[in-house]
Design an enzyme around this catalytic site. Structure first.
Site, short mmCIF file in Angstrom:
data_model
loop_
_atom_site.label_atom_id
_atom_site.label_comp_id
_atom_site.label_asym_id
_atom_site.label_seq_id
_atom_site.Cartn_x
_atom_site.Cartn_y
_atom_site.Cartn_z
N SER A 151 -7.03 1.48 -4.01
CA SER A 151 -6.00 2.85 -4.10
C SER A 151 -7.02 3.92 -4.71
O SER A 151 -7.93 4.21 -3.84
CB SER A 151 -4.73 2.43 -4.96
OG SER A 151 -3.81 3.49 -4.86
N ASP A 247 1.07 -0.54 4.85
CA ASP A 247 0.76 0.18 3.58
C ASP A 247 0.69 1.76 3.94
O ASP A 247 -0.32 1.93 4.43
CB ASP A 247 -0.45 -0.36 2.79
CG ASP A 247 -0.72 0.16 1.47
OD1 ASP A 247 -0.16 1.21 1.04
OD2 ASP A 247 -1.84 -0.21 0.98
N HIS A 273 2.00 -1.85 -0.90
CA HIS A 273 0.92 -1.41 -1.68
C HIS A 273 0.70 -2.16 -2.94
O HIS A 273 -0.45 -2.21 -3.23
CB HIS A 273 1.15 -0.08 -1.95
CG HIS A 273 -0.11 0.70 -2.57
ND1 HIS A 273 -1.38 0.77 -1.83
CD2 HIS A 273 -0.33 1.12 -3.67
CE1 HIS A 273 -2.40 1.41 -2.61
NE2 HIS A 273 -1.69 1.76 -3.61
#
Length: 304
Positions: A151, A247, A273
């Site tokens: 991320s 995502d 996610h």
């Protein structure tokens, strides 16, 4: 007697000429230095230096600026821990150093105005990670590196890998064994290798770059920078980019549609996610974290 003296004088002259030629040749060689492309011996390094350092960058809200980089505990549910813990258990510390980036890892948004902005958090993380790489390389020039991130951490690692691969990083590209980034907000199809299912979208920073100024009311201080110019350069064939279908962080639609709604998706709960450790639909036959662990183990074993 006169002939003998003449012969001795000639011998002395020849010896002096030979010594002079030898000294001249030595000075020429020193001036020229080694031949182009010649490989010198590997530089020495302290005995404590590991053969490989695995660097991990956690995602948003999964780290803290004062966390322990060797035994992180800021967020026991951090996705990157599911990768680094098995590696630390498999290898002794004097062989493999596992270092987890300690940074604020926040994302100021309309629902969390008190947090550090994405730009500031990302810059803090980038500076700390590059400092670790540079310091280790200066002390341990033979150590090799495996870089990984999730991320916001994937964006940080991806940016650093891009600079290294284009010859502008803090360590040489030949010191990097590989890079694995999961849910990269600057992902582009074909940039890096996708070991899983194909996804047609792009990273949120790429999708929202044309309207970066417009989404500031939702995510103040979060610059949408678009794709990485030049990609991963020399590290292209050693960089793996993993993204789950749908995502919104790494598989955002190219068609902007409602830009404000897309920006809101960045800060809203995203089930996809948050499920990379359990989602079987990202890489067939395994999960993203299991794949990364196996890939890291393979690189380490092949280079020891």
């Amino acid at each position: 007697m006169r002939k003998l003296l003449t012969v001795l004088a000639v011998i002395v002259v020849l010896v002096l000429i030979g010594a002079g030629l030898l000294q001249w040749q030595r000075s020429v060689n020193e001036t020229k230095g080694p031949l182009p492309g010649a490989q010198g011996p590997a530089p020495e390094q302290p005995a404590w230096c590991p053969a490989v350092e695995v660097v991990a960058a956690p995602g948003t809200w999964e780290s803290a600026a004062d966390d322990d980089p060797i035994h992180p505990h800021a967020n026991p549910r951090s996705f990157m821990l599911s990768i680094t813990d098995p590696i630390q258990q498999r290898y002794p510390e004097n062989q493999v150093k596992v270092w987890t980036l300690p940074y604020t890892a926040q994302f100021k948004n309309v629902n969390a105005q008190q947090e550090m902005s994405y730009d500031q958090s990302r810059q803090e993380g980038t500076s700390k990670l590059e400092n670790e790489l540079q310091t280790m390389h200066n002390q341990c020039p033979n150590t090799r590196y495996i870089l990984s991130g999730f991320s916001q951490g994937a964006v940080i690692v991806g940016d650093i890998a891009s600079r290294i691969g284009q010859g502008a990083g803090v360590i040489p590209a030949d010191r990097v064994l590989g890079v694995a980034i999961v849910a990269d907000g600057r992902r582009e199809p074909g940039v890096g290798i996708n070991p899983g299912v194909e996804v047609g979208g792009v990273g949120a920073e790429v999708a929202l770059a044309p309207v970066s100024a417009l989404v500031q009311p939702i995510v103040p201080g979060a610059t949408m920078r678009g794709p990485r110019e030049g990609g991963f350069g020399e590290l292209q064939d050693r960089t793996f980019s993993i993204c789950a279908p749908n995502d919104s962080i790494c598989d955002a639609p190219r068609d902007l549609g409602n830009a404000m709604a897309r920006a809101q998706a960045l800060v809203s709960a995203n089930g996809v996610h948050a499920q990379y450790a359990t989602n079987p639909g990202v890489i067939p036959g395994t999960t993203a974290n299991q794949w990364v662990v196996g890939w890291v183990n393979g690189l380490i074993d092949a280079n020891n």
